[in-house]
Design an enzyme around this catalytic site. Structure first.
Site, PDB file in Angstrom:
ATOM      1  N   ARG A 114       0.854  -1.187   0.000  1.00 12.54           N
ATOM      2  CA  ARG A 114       0.000   0.000   0.000  1.00 12.54           C
ATOM      3  C   ARG A 114       0.888   1.234   0.000  1.00 12.54           C
ATOM      4  NH1 ARG A 114      -3.485  -2.573  -1.815  1.00 12.54           N
ATOM      5  NH2 ARG A 114      -5.594  -2.929  -1.033  1.00 12.54           N
ATOM      6  N   GLU A 144      -4.286   7.141  -4.756  1.00  9.67           N
ATOM      7  CA  GLU A 144      -4.502   6.726  -6.150  1.00  9.67           C
ATOM      8  C   GLU A 144      -5.791   7.347  -6.690  1.00  9.67           C
ATOM      9  OE1 GLU A 144      -4.354   2.450  -6.200  1.00  9.67           O
ATOM     10  OE2 GLU A 144      -2.390   2.411  -5.269  1.00  9.67           O
ATOM     11  N   HIS A 175      -1.168   0.116 -10.186  1.00  7.34           N
ATOM     12  CA  HIS A 175      -1.843  -0.858  -9.311  1.00  7.34           C
ATOM     13  C   HIS A 175      -2.335  -2.077 -10.112  1.00  7.34           C
ATOM     14  CE1 HIS A 175      -4.073  -1.157  -5.189  1.00  7.34           C
ATOM     15  NE2 HIS A 175      -3.750  -2.356  -5.653  1.00  7.34           N
TER      16      HIS A 175
HETATM   17  C1  DGY Z   1      -6.206  -5.796  -3.172  1.00  5.87           C
HETATM   18  O1  DGY Z   1      -7.032  -6.661  -3.437  1.00  5.87           O
HETATM   19  O2  DGY Z   1      -6.155  -5.262  -2.062  1.00  5.87           O
HETATM   20  C2  DGY Z   1      -5.225  -5.445  -4.218  1.00  5.87           C
HETATM   21  O3  DGY Z   1      -4.508  -4.312  -3.912  1.00  5.87           O
HETATM   22  C3  DGY Z   1      -5.886  -5.316  -5.582  1.00  5.87           C
HETATM   23  O4  DGY Z   1      -4.905  -5.600  -6.537  1.00  5.87           O
END
Ligand code: DGY
Length: 318
Positions: free
Chosen positions: A237, A266, A284
């Site tokens: 993250r 984002e 992402h």
């Molecule tokens: C999630 O599922 O948390 C991921 O970041 C998506 O790719």
């Protein structure tokens, strides 16, 4: 099965939407336009189940928007975008989609690692700009991976899948920092102190969940503690990392390169990173292959189905 009213906030793979439509009264976001907080808050009063995803902010104000939703079935494994305290206070169950995106995300961690180590982004940009002047011994020389140390920060499912690929595929050694030693099927050295791991690793890969506990975990001091000439990879993250400090370390040459798939706000990408050559920036893409996206949808759907029939939820977030 009672026809639950279910709102899906973004487009899902067609086969998953079709399956959901068979089992409940589902509303899909046909235009795939992100819903704002006001629209999400209104939905809390109109639907039995909300199916958001990682780009929706399900904060306290949204959750306070109504009393009808009793399940938030998130499409995605991360849940730092959902105010769990508020959900709990309102008796709303929250589920996620763990396990099904492990391999895809590990693949992207390795993609970033390889691209950063072998300067693939720089090379592609140079070639497309018509600036490639031909092969020469000193052109875009990167780093080998064999015998280098991959240092995983966090050692859950995705970190271990990344470590397996790095070790068995590329001959890397693996070390990790975590709260406690993990049972893992890859040879890996447990390091109880983050600063020791950072000083040892040639490639640091972040695998901790987002949220207040890990906010800015990799700050300027942590980056300064990294081995000179090492690389930083983040598929976890964006909030885990101080991007200003990362930019400074790349510009000064303290770090040889970096690869990021996630950002704090984002789809904005920290502006100070955009003109740095030795960083790979992906939008992402961690779980973005069709098999994984279908599996994520089917997993969210299994949670909705269990909720509808009063069965135990397969993937509750405690
Ligand atoms: C999630 O599922 O948390 C991921 O970041 C998506 O790719």
């Amino acid at each position: 099965m009672a026809r639950l009213r279910v709102l899906v906030t973004r487009r899902w793979p067609a086969e998953v939407e079709a399956r959901l439509a068979e089992m409940c009264d589902a509303t899909f976001n046909v235009g795939d336009v992100p819903m704002d907080g006001a629209a999400l808050a209104l939905a809390m009063a109109d639907y039995d189940v909300l199916c958001p995803t990682v780009s929706d902010r399900i904060d306290a104000a949204v959750i306070a928007g109504g009393n009808r939703v009793k399940l938030i079935a998130n499409y995605g494994v991360g849940f730092d975008h959902i105010d769990l305290t508020m959900a709990r206070a309102k008796g709303i169950a929250v589920t996620n989609t763990p396990g099904v995106l492990t391999d895809a995300t590990a693949d992207i961690a390795l993609t970033l690692l390889l691209m950063a180590a072998r300067r693939a982004g720089e090379g592609e940009r140079e070639l497309r700009a018509g600036k490639w002047s031909g092969w020469r011994p000193t052109h875009l020389v990167g780093s080998a991976l064999k015998d280098k140390v991959l240092g995983c920060v966090g050692f859950g499912r995705i970190a271990q899948a990344t470590a397996r690929r790095a070790h068995h595929g590329f001959g890397m050694k693996v070390a990790y920092y975590a709260r406690r030693p993990a049972e893992a099927d890859v040879e890996a050295e447990f390091m109880p102190y983050l600063k020791d791991l950072l000083a040892k690793a040639d490639f640091v890969s972040l695998h901790v969940p987002g949220g207040p506990e890990t906010a800015n975990l990799i700050d300027a001091a942590a980056i300064a503690a990294m081995k000179p000439g090492s690389y930083l990879i983040n598929t976890a993250r964006g909030g885990v990392l101080d991007h200003g400090a990362l930019a400074a370390a790349l510009r000064s040459g303290h770090l040889a390169g970096a690869g990021l798939d996630v950002y704090p706000a984002e789809p904005q990408v920290p502006a100070e990173l955009l003109d740095i050559e030795n960083i790979v920036l992906l939008p992402h893409l961690g779980s973005a292959n069709s098999q994984t996206r279908i599996a994520m949808g089917m997993c969210a759907l299994a949670n909705v189905r269990a909720f509808a029939s009063g069965a135990t939820l397969p993937n509750p977030i405690p």
